[in-house]
Design a protein around this motif. Structure first.
Motif, PDB file in Angstrom:
ATOM      1  N   VAL A 122      51.209  41.441  32.972  1.00 33.93           N
ATOM      2  CA  VAL A 122      52.275  42.259  33.558  1.00 33.93           C
ATOM      3  C   VAL A 122      51.771  42.914  34.842  1.00 33.93           C
ATOM      4  N   ASP A 123      50.515  43.340  34.848  1.00 36.57           N
ATOM      5  CA  ASP A 123      49.941  43.989  36.033  1.00 36.57           C
ATOM      6  C   ASP A 123      49.828  43.051  37.228  1.00 36.57           C
ATOM      7  N   THR A 124      49.820  41.753  37.004  1.00 36.74           N
ATOM      8  CA  THR A 124      49.738  40.820  38.130  1.00 36.74           C
ATOM      9  C   THR A 124      50.989  40.890  38.992  1.00 36.74           C
ATOM     10  N   GLN A 125      52.087  41.396  38.437  1.00 39.55           N
ATOM     11  CA  GLN A 125      53.338  41.512  39.189  1.00 39.55           C
ATOM     12  C   GLN A 125      53.459  42.842  39.921  1.00 39.55           C
ATOM     13  N   LYS A 126      52.548  43.761  39.659  1.00 40.29           N
ATOM     14  CA  LYS A 126      52.613  45.082  40.287  1.00 40.29           C
ATOM     15  C   LYS A 126      51.921  45.064  41.651  1.00 40.29           C
TER      16      LYS A 126
END
Length: 150
Positions: free
Chosen positions: A94-98
């Protein structure tokens, strides 16, 4: 080998393997008369699809039962700990999209150290916990990519 199948609710017939005939209630019965009932009962018991080999399905069931009772099976923390730790990997995905400015460098560093320590633990513990090793290797990869993005 002895095969025992309940053919009705009141009796249990035992069939000796490699015997073309067997004794049931003082009369001789041909095995060919009984074979369709045996296969039907086995298929129902094993949840088989038509045409599937019974011995293969029984070996699958034995393998699954062996996994259930193994030292790293679902009855132990060697299974449920890594399953819960996959939450870290999902959070890393999920953090890869932030945007990079939203990712904490301190937390990323802490997760890298945590995963490195537990990868070593998963390798050294007996029996080896490959599920935990895969989980933390995946998390290490994601955290290092997050650190590069910063």
């Amino acid at each position: 080998m002895i095969l025992s199948l309940p053919l009705n609710s009141t009796s249990l017939y035992t069939i000796a393997n490699r015997s073309p005939q067997f004794q049931v209630s003082h009369k001789v019965v041909e095995i060919s008369e009984f074979l369709p009932d045996i296969l039907t009962a086995s298929n129902r018991f094993c949840n088989l699809v038509p045409g599937k080999d019974i011995s293969y399905s029984l070996s699958e069931m034995a393998s699954f039962k062996a996994f259930l009772n193994s030292p790293v099976g679902p009855k132990t923390t060697h299974f449920w700990g890594p399953v819960a730790n996959w939450g870290f990997v999902i959070a890393g995905l999920v953090d890869t999209q932030k945007p990079p400015e939203m990712i904490s460098g301190n937390m990323t560093s802490a997760m890298c150290v945590y995963s490195a320590l537990f990868m070593r633990f998963a390798w050294m513990v007996q029996p080896r916990n490959y599920l935990l090793l895969a989980c933390h290797a995946s998390n290490e990869y994601l955290q290092q990519n997050a650190a590069k993005a910063e």
